[in-house]
Design an enzyme around this catalytic site. Structure first.
Site, mmCIF file in Angstrom:
data_model
loop_
_atom_site.group_PDB
_atom_site.id
_atom_site.type_symbol
_atom_site.label_atom_id
_atom_site.label_comp_id
_atom_site.label_asym_id
_atom_site.label_seq_id
_atom_site.Cartn_x
_atom_site.Cartn_y
_atom_site.Cartn_z
ATOM 1 N N GLY A 13 0.817 -1.208 0.000
ATOM 2 C CA GLY A 13 0.000 0.000 0.000
ATOM 3 C C GLY A 13 0.855 1.264 0.000
ATOM 4 N N GLY A 15 -0.301 4.276 0.146
ATOM 5 C CA GLY A 15 -1.176 5.360 0.592
ATOM 6 C C GLY A 15 -0.445 6.184 1.642
ATOM 7 C CG PHE A 16 -2.389 9.552 3.419
ATOM 8 C CD1 PHE A 16 -1.811 10.793 3.242
ATOM 9 C CD2 PHE A 16 -3.607 9.301 2.812
ATOM 10 C CE1 PHE A 16 -2.438 11.775 2.488
ATOM 11 C CE2 PHE A 16 -4.249 10.262 2.051
ATOM 12 C CZ PHE A 16 -3.660 11.501 1.890
ATOM 13 C CB VAL A 81 -0.810 -8.127 -1.990
ATOM 14 C CG1 VAL A 81 -0.724 -9.253 -0.971
ATOM 15 C CG2 VAL A 81 0.558 -7.506 -2.223
ATOM 16 C CD GLU A 172 -14.292 18.029 2.662
ATOM 17 O OE1 GLU A 172 -13.678 18.537 3.598
ATOM 18 O OE2 GLU A 172 -13.757 17.254 1.854
ATOM 19 C CG ASP A 302 -8.382 4.296 6.148
ATOM 20 O OD1 ASP A 302 -8.070 5.065 7.077
ATOM 21 O OD2 ASP A 302 -8.868 4.694 5.079
#
Ligand SMILES: Cc1cc2nc3c(=O)[nH]c(=O)nc-3n(C[C@H](O)[C@H](O)[C@H](O)COP(=O)(O)OP(=O)(O)OC[C@H]3O[C@@H](n4cnc5c(N)ncnc54)[C@H](O)[C@@H]3O)c2cc1C
Length: 416
Positions: A13, A15-16, A81, A172, A302
């Site tokens: 991953g 991501g962040f 994966v 938003e 997450d």
């Protein structure tokens, strides 16, 4: 000749969370493999801007290989994966097995439809570039179709935009869509009667932004009203067939557009792991962010369940993922040095959500505020956090243009 084998850190991953681990180990004497099914890191907090034609996907995504061009101990591999063998310490990728010494599972989350299967087919979601572009194409197509639809009922259904979920993404998106309609589409479609158009935000609970303090929830309601968004609280969505939303009280709402922002659950790859899970399929980890039975495996972001000091699960937020990535990099270094691992403690930087032009709500250093100042902070913080100097400049330019000319520049309907 140096024959010492370097320990292999495998990060799933980009991501962040994954990015932060990789960066934190940039000087470590390890071999890092970073795997992602996409070739880019995505700044998900601005996905809704892609959906409402405010930004291009390339302005909020950055190729992983570019980010790590200078990091010599890291190799990137694109691929999904499909399984993880925690006992034997390898993952399956594109049909081959990759062994590791340390595994960092930072695979994030996916949309949670809570069993509403039809939503997967008919609803729109904001999770990656594909879903955001699909949403943009759909929204713009609705205006095109409405502009030459003779039947009033059909026209109203085309111009009714329903967003489900009163969390930050729903708020938003609703605010931005309200503005797109009021300031931009009116000019593009002079033949549409915009009194027939509606943006509706449905929330099953009694308030929007449930995690925010009451004064900011109130402010959000007020700001959304200013943007011509109909907010329906205590309103459950019971079903959607692409034409009609069925509400909890049995009433229906004709619409061709439903954007689902009401939930997330851990990424697919986590499903098959035989480890202890908490709600939303998240992996229950030790306070040091690794697994008790497989301590060389860290699960973060997450995909991980970590409780705060009050026993409440930490939210799925980029700030949580980033801080967990930082702690994990430190813990791998400490492990290699034979030191005890650090316990993760989340330092809450505050809350911030925008409701559109000149409007946002914020809680920073314990102080709540809303309106223009909160919006300016939101703008600068998001520009600062986007990866890549070029992207920052482009986003800044785009937003300045939109701000001064009431324009959303990416009003393109493209083939998917
Ligand atoms: C629309 C939207 C708006 C948001 N707004 C905000 C906000 O305003 N503020 C905020 O703090 N947070 C926000 N979030 C939440 C934030 O984006 C997440 O909390 C954060 O991305 C989590 O980081 P992560 O590293 O755990 O996962 P991600 O950033 O999701 O990264 C996971 C990575 O893993 C990859 N991956 C998944 N499965 C596999 C696999 N099997 N093989 C290979 N690669 C895989 C994915 O491609 C992805 O790149 C928002 C999220 C969304 C969807």
């Amino acid at each position: 000749m140096n024959t010492t084998r370097k320990l292999h850190v495998l990060i799933v991953g980009a991501g962040f969370a994954g990015l932060e681990v990789a960066r934190g180990l940039s000087k470590a004497p390890v071999r890092i493999t970073l795997i992602d099914k996409h070739n880019h890191h995505l700044f998900q907090p601005l996905l809704y801007q892609v959906a409402i034609a405010g930004l291009l996907p390339s302005q909020i995504a950055h190729p992983v290989r570019t980010i790590f061009r200078k990091q010599k101990n890291l190799a990137f591999q694109m691929g999904e994966v499909t399984s993880i063998d925690l006992e034997k310490k390898f993952v399956k990728l594109n049909g081959s097995a990759i062994a590791y010494d340390y595994l960092v599972l930072a695979a994030g989350a996916r949309t949670n439809f809570f069993g509403f299967e039809a939503l997967e087919q008919y609803g729109l979601q904001l999770k990656d570039i594909e879903t955001a572009v699909r949403t943009r194409n759909h929204l713009l197509s609705m205006f095109e179709q409405a502009s030459h639809e003779a039947e009033v009922e059909k026209r109203r259904a085309l111009l009714t935009f329903v967003i489900v979920g009163g969390g930050p993404t729903g708020v938003e998106t609703a605010g931005a869509l309200g503005e797109l309609m009021t300031h931009v589409m009116r000019k593009d479609y002079p033949r549409i009667d915009f009194s027939e158009a509606r943006v509706m935000l449905l929330e099953a609970g009694p308030s929007l932004l449930a995690a925010y303090p009451p004064e900011l929830r109130e402010a959000t309601l007020r700001l959304l009203k200013d943007k011509h968004v109909d907010v329906c609280l205590n309103t459950k969505m019971q079903g959607y067939d692409g034409q009609r939303v069925v509400l909890g009280d049995g009433s229906t709402l004709a619409t061709q557009t439903l954007i689902w922002t009401a939930g997330a659950k851990a990424a697919v790859v986590v499903d098959a792991l035989e480890v202890e899970k908490a709600g939303l399929g998240r992996v229950r980890v030790e306070p040091t962010l690794n697994l008790m039975r497989f301590p060389e495996t860290f699960v973060i972001g997450d995909a991980a369940y970590v409780a705060d000091s009050n026993g409440q699960p930490l939210p799925m937020l980029s700030t949580v993922a980033i801080q967990q990535g930082q702690t994990t990099a430190k813990n791998i270094l400490r492990w290699m040095a034979g030191k005890p691992l650090l316990t993760f403690e989340y330092k809450d930087p505050g809350l911030l959500a925008t409701v559109g032009r000149n409007a946002a709500v914020a809680r920073i250093f314990g102080i709540s505020f809303s309106g223009f100042i909160a919006w300016v902070i939101w703008v600068f913080l998001h520009i600062y956090r986007i990866i890549g100097f070029r992207n920052r400049l482009l986003v800044m330019f785009n937003w300045a243009w939109d701000y001064f000319f009431y324009d959303n520049q990416v009003r393109l309907i493209t083939k998917e």
